[in-house]
Design an enzyme around this catalytic site. Sequence first.
Site, PDB file in Angstrom:
ATOM      1  N   GLY A   1       0.794  -1.233   0.000  1.00  0.00           N
ATOM      2  CA  GLY A   1       0.000   0.000   0.000  1.00  0.00           C
ATOM      3  C   GLY A   1       0.821   1.275   0.000  1.00  0.00           C
TER       4      GLY A   1
ATOM      5  N   THR B   1       3.202   0.074  -7.174  1.00  0.00           N
ATOM      6  CA  THR B   1       2.619  -0.146  -8.502  1.00  0.00           C
ATOM      7  C   THR B   1       2.324   1.182  -9.198  1.00  0.00           C
ATOM      8  OG1 THR B   1       1.703  -2.279  -7.826  1.00  0.00           O
ATOM      9  CG2 THR B   1       0.677  -1.224  -9.723  1.00  0.00           C
TER      10      THR B   1
ATOM     11  N   ASN C   1      -4.487  -2.643   1.511  1.00  0.00           N
ATOM     12  CA  ASN C   1      -4.378  -1.976   0.221  1.00  0.00           C
ATOM     13  C   ASN C   1      -5.524  -2.424  -0.684  1.00  0.00           C
ATOM     14  OD1 ASN C   1      -3.570  -0.902  -2.229  1.00  0.00           O
ATOM     15  ND2 ASN C   1      -1.617  -1.982  -2.321  1.00  0.00           N
TER      16      ASN C   1
ATOM     17  N   GLU D   1       4.347  -7.519   4.433  1.00  0.00           N
ATOM     18  CA  GLU D   1       2.991  -7.657   4.975  1.00  0.00           C
ATOM     19  C   GLU D   1       3.009  -8.174   6.411  1.00  0.00           C
ATOM     20  OE1 GLU D   1       0.392  -8.373   0.899  1.00  0.00           O
ATOM     21  OE2 GLU D   1       0.728 -10.086   2.235  1.00  0.00           O
TER      22      GLU D   1
END
Length: 522
Positions: free
Chosen positions: A5, A9, A51, A275
């Site tokens: 998050g 990307t 996210n 994570e």
Amino acid sequence: SGESGAGKTESTKLLLQHIMNLCKGNSQLEQQILQVNPLLEAFGNAQTVMNDNSSRFGKYIQLRFQENTVQGAKLSEYLLEKSRVVQQDTEERNFHIFYYMFAGLSSEQKEMYGLLDPSFYRYINGRFGTQEVAEHWKHKYQEVCNALDMVGFQEQEQVDMQAILAGVLSLGNVTFEPEESNGSVKVSEASQGWLKAAAVSHKKYPAFSHPAAGRSPSVSCCCSLCADARDSIAKVAYGRVFGWIVCKINELLAENVDPEVELREIGILDIFGFENFAVNRFEQLCINLANEQLQHFFNHHIFQLEQAAYKEEGLPWETITFNNNEPILNLLLAKPLGLLSLLDEQSAFPQATDKTFVDKLNSSFKGNLHFQPARGHVLGFSILHYAGKVQYAARGFLEKNRDTSPANVRGLFINSITPLLIPLHIPHEPRPTLARVKCGHEAHVKLQWGEKTHSLTVLMERMYSANPHFVRCIKPNSQKEPGVLDNQMVLLQLRYNGLLETIRIRRDGFSWRPSFEEFAER
């Protein structure tokens, strides 16, 4: 790199756009390269607690240039989280493409694919979304269709692909019940319709059969094994479709130049972020291991090579210490006594369980500063990663590491009437890292951890041979809110990423390094 998050990307997409703009070209190839991302996001991203558009795979994009013009591109994908197809935690969703299809397909198309209301499907937890969200998904579905057209997928290929995805959803609703006459297990009467919708067009359903010759296992055990086989088919089918999309993209984007011509290359790595959920499973260990390796790569370049260069040149320099995560990588990757070697060892024993695996870890890593046994009767363990402590739930570790598919599942794919599935599952010669194990009376193919990380090893070798630039993405808050900066959260990331020490090296060191020619000319 960065937490889940943090914006990896999105940064990748901006970087691609920037590079294409610098080429000052608007060729079809450049447009195709930009269209690849929405396609990959639809099939490889999903909503998680951390996210709303989380990458559930890693991707490495290689752009190949000749005289500052893009001549081709190649995409490599790593560790797709196939388990998400059959199970998602609370407040999480399956891959985006399933929801886009429900929102974007017309009633006639849904009827053609055998799709009913989304509330019926177990693989998406019977959940859909609000009208507003559905409109957004409808728009996204159109984006995917446009991207498929732009990249060059034929209409029939698109139909076959969506037929498989619809079949996967229907397959998830197949259940099992005991056969009264002989004590075996059969597809329940109530789910015969779902089986037909999944297009398993055989008089018998070999993928779900469980021969109990010479044994008398409990019916519940057989039902569970059949459910595992069902989920295995769904995961294999989805994973193969994803792999096929990547192969197709690479065919379309391959450079068409004389092999003798030397091409320059820029590679962009966008990999899943670190994570730490309420429940962390085998998948989180895979993801966090990849992040440990990237952090080690960063340390190697920024601290070790940098300071070695200063010393080699005889410059006055006071060594800057940094948080070296090598002991954590040793804990995970050492042979024969690292965590993953022990996991492979336990996976090879038919009688081993997740509990025997945890017991083995507790005895092997007693006193290790980066490992903590779980307290009480919790089946799990904790690892003190470079980014913080993560507690892992060990249930399912052995099964996921074995990654087994019943041998007769392969025949199901080879005999499929959907052309797309047939080439996806053509048998190949087993590689040395494949181990065959006997499970009951059937041979299963066991994909060891080494097989899963082989691609990551190749990736890291590629990284070490290149001239790297690091983009560190910082997550501003944990509420997924725009315009909100949580000072403590940001500071924590700056610390564990080693960025404060990096700034010191850049400040105290020699950041501008012209070549001799540049210096002489100046």
